[in-house]
Design a protein around this motif. Structure first.
Motif, PDB file in Angstrom:
ATOM      1  N   ASP A  14       0.829  -1.208   0.000  1.00 23.08           N
ATOM      2  CA  ASP A  14       0.000   0.000   0.000  1.00 23.08           C
ATOM      3  C   ASP A  14       0.868   1.264   0.000  1.00 23.08           C
ATOM      4  N   PHE A  15       1.994   1.194   0.733  1.00 24.46           N
ATOM      5  CA  PHE A  15       2.879   2.355   0.769  1.00 24.46           C
ATOM      6  C   PHE A  15       3.426   2.656  -0.630  1.00 24.46           C
ATOM      7  N   LYS A  16       3.900   1.631  -1.324  1.00 27.11           N
ATOM      8  CA  LYS A  16       4.433   1.828  -2.677  1.00 27.11           C
ATOM      9  C   LYS A  16       3.342   2.303  -3.631  1.00 27.11           C
ATOM     10  N   ALA A  17       2.120   1.792  -3.444  1.00 28.95           N
ATOM     11  CA  ALA A  17       0.998   2.262  -4.277  1.00 28.95           C
ATOM     12  C   ALA A  17       0.714   3.741  -4.010  1.00 28.95           C
ATOM     13  N   LYS A  49      -4.204   5.482   0.629  1.00 25.84           N
ATOM     14  CA  LYS A  49      -3.245   4.372   0.762  1.00 25.84           C
ATOM     15  C   LYS A  49      -2.423   4.526   2.037  1.00 25.84           C
ATOM     16  N   PHE A  50      -1.951   5.737   2.306  1.00 24.80           N
ATOM     17  CA  PHE A  50      -1.127   5.959   3.496  1.00 24.80           C
ATOM     18  C   PHE A  50      -1.955   5.806   4.776  1.00 24.80           C
ATOM     19  N   HIS A 100      -4.347   3.751   5.147  1.00 25.77           N
ATOM     20  CA  HIS A 100      -4.507   2.312   5.339  1.00 25.77           C
ATOM     21  C   HIS A 100      -3.265   1.716   5.990  1.00 25.77           C
ATOM     22  N   VAL A 101      -2.074   2.197   5.578  1.00 28.48           N
ATOM     23  CA  VAL A 101      -0.836   1.705   6.198  1.00 28.48           C
ATOM     24  C   VAL A 101      -0.793   2.106   7.670  1.00 28.48           C
ATOM     25  N   LEU A 102      -1.268   3.315   7.988  1.00 30.07           N
ATOM     26  CA  LEU A 102      -1.244   3.791   9.371  1.00 30.07           C
ATOM     27  C   LEU A 102      -2.122   2.947  10.291  1.00 30.07           C
ATOM     28  N   LYS A 103      -3.106   2.271   9.731  1.00 28.56           N
ATOM     29  CA  LYS A 103      -3.931   1.381  10.560  1.00 28.56           C
ATOM     30  C   LYS A 103      -3.092   0.237  11.126  1.00 28.56           C
ATOM     31  N   LEU A 104      -2.007  -0.109  10.426  1.00 37.68           N
ATOM     32  CA  LEU A 104      -1.117  -1.180  10.876  1.00 37.68           C
ATOM     33  C   LEU A 104      -0.072  -0.666  11.858  1.00 37.68           C
ATOM     34  N   ASP A 105       0.300   0.617  11.715  1.00 36.38           N
ATOM     35  CA  ASP A 105       1.284   1.240  12.608  1.00 36.38           C
ATOM     36  C   ASP A 105       0.965   2.730  12.654  1.00 36.38           C
ATOM     37  N   GLU A 106       0.259   3.162  13.686  1.00 34.67           N
ATOM     38  CA  GLU A 106      -0.293   4.516  13.730  1.00 34.67           C
ATOM     39  C   GLU A 106       0.758   5.608  13.851  1.00 34.67           C
ATOM     40  N   LEU A 159       3.630   8.750   8.099  1.00 30.81           N
ATOM     41  CA  LEU A 159       3.048  10.040   8.478  1.00 30.81           C
ATOM     42  C   LEU A 159       3.585  11.165   7.607  1.00 30.81           C
ATOM     43  N   GLY A 160       4.892  11.107   7.297  1.00 33.52           N
ATOM     44  CA  GLY A 160       5.478  12.121   6.425  1.00 33.52           C
ATOM     45  C   GLY A 160       4.907  12.058   5.024  1.00 33.52           C
ATOM     46  N   SER A 161       4.751  10.848   4.498  1.00 30.92           N
ATOM     47  CA  SER A 161       4.186  10.684   3.160  1.00 30.92           C
ATOM     48  C   SER A 161       2.728  11.136   3.120  1.00 30.92           C
TER      49      SER A 161
END
Length: 398
Positions: free
Chosen positions: A218-221, A237-238, A240-246, A252-254
């Motif tokens: 998701d991060f690369k997408a 997309k970002f 969604h990634v934060l749901k795994l590591d808030e 957060l920067g992206s």
């Protein structure tokens, strides 16, 4: 019989004559009606011609109205152009007034002042640390312990504040004392095509390993969506990634970058503050916060954040570019030139850095026109839009 026959013929003859007369009358009426029809047709044709002429007249009237409106818009645009030219002249005058400050910087007066201030802060910091590490004399009874704890927290906060101010001042001093980037052989020849060396590794790629398991895709997408200017999609997309590591600083920067490009500056600032709360030494977040402050025209804050960012990661071309741009807006042209040239040393095809370096050379006293033209042409070749005011300064259309 003969008499009756004669009377009958006479009656028929009379009827025939009456019918013939009626037919003649009808023919007259018919001819009259035909004449009226012809006259009506002529009137219709005449009316159609008048209608066409009327419509044509309305179109011409509408066109005249439109032309009048366009002329008013043109006059307004000319007025705005004059105002912009006046503002540019005012900015140039303001830059001239900053030359004395720049000369003072070159002579080292401000560096000395800054060093003295840093020395005083270092002494205060050392004293605070000594007091902080020797609390035994303050522990007298329960009341003494409680008082010491309160004072200890205050001293720790003071130490942290002093350390932060010290780091900021050291970063400022480093950018002012940064070694000047020498002119390339291509620049010495002015219009020769510069060689493009290997690009430095993208330091962000090294941080992808810090992403939570299952979040890399998701991060690369999201990164790909940023490149394609699909900022809303990237933001999702970002998130969604934060749901795994808030609290992941890279994500957060992206996320802040995607929010910033959508004009959501408050959201971007909140994301960056979360990232820096977990890692105040994250160069990527510091660089983005400096970029945000630059876009908000808070150039002093932008300089301080970006100075910290390039100290932690000197190979960040974008951070070097925005640092140079902020310094130029603060009138610190030599330091601005160094940072912008550093950005181009890292990434020779950086269009914005070429453009802003052209502005520095074109507006310095005296202007270095040939070098300004060189970098402006490189900016255009790299995809930068034309700058009419800069072209006017350089003396012609490009």
């Amino acid at each position: 019989k003969s008499f009756r026959k004669g009377n009958r013929e006479k009656e028929l003859q009379t009827e025939v004559e009456a019918l013939q007369k009626k037919m003649a009358d009808n023919r007259g009426e018919l001819e009259k009606v035909s004449g009226n029809v012809a006259a009506l047709k002529n009137d219709k044709a005449s009316l159609e011609e008048e209608l066409k002429s009327f419509k044509k007249g309305n179109r011409e009237k509408n066109l005249k109205t439109r032309v009048g409106s366009l002329e008013k818009q043109l006059a307004k645009s000319n007025s705005q152009l004059k105002e912009a030219s006046s503002n540019l002249a005012s900015s140039q005058s303001s830059n001239d007034s900053l030359e004395d400050q720049l000369k003072a910087l070159q002579k080292g007066s401000r560096e000395k002042e800054m060093r003295d201030y840093i020395n005083s802060l270092e002494k205060r910091l050392a004293k605070a640390e000594r007091i902080n590490t020797n609390p035994a004399s303050k522990r007298k009874g329960l009341s003494g312990i409680l008082n010491w704890r309160k004072k200890d927290r205050a001293e720790q906060a003071q130490v942290a504040e002093l350390q932060n101010r010290l780091d900021t001042l050291r970063s400022r001093l480093e950018i002012l004392e940064a070694e000047k980037i020498p002119y390339t052989d291509e620049e010495k020849k002015l219009f020769a095509e510069p060689k493009t060396g290997d690009q430095p590794a993208n330091t962000l790629q090294a941080k992808v390993s810090t992403l939570p398991e299952g979040g890399a895709a998701d991060f690369k997408a999201g990164q790909a969506a940023l490149v394609e200017a699909k900022y809303g999609e990237a933001e999702q997309k970002f998130l969604h990634v934060l749901k795994l590591d808030e609290e992941n600083p890279l994500t957060l920067g992206s996320l802040a970058m995607a929010q910033m490009e959508q004009g959501n500056y408050d959201g971007a600032e909140a994301s960056l503050e979360r990232a820096l709360k977990n890692n105040d030494g994250d160069a990527f977040s510091l660089s983005l916060l400096g970029t945000l402050r630059y876009r908000q025209k808070k150039y002093e804050e932008a300089r301080d954040y970006l100075a910290k960012a390039v100290k932690l990661n000197p190979e960040d071309a974008n951070a070097q570019h925005f640092l140079g741009s902020a310094l130029n807006n603060l009138g610190q042209r030599k330091a601005a030139e160094t940072a912008l040239r550093k950005a181009l040393q890292i990434k020779p095809g950086h269009a914005e850095a070429h453009h802003n370096l052209a502005v520095v050379y074109a507006t310095q006293k005296p202007p270095f026109t040939a070098l300004a033209k060189f970098h402006y042409e490189k900016a255009l070749a790299a995809g930068h839009t034309k700058n009419a005011e800069l072209q006017k300064i350089l003396g012609g259309e490009k």
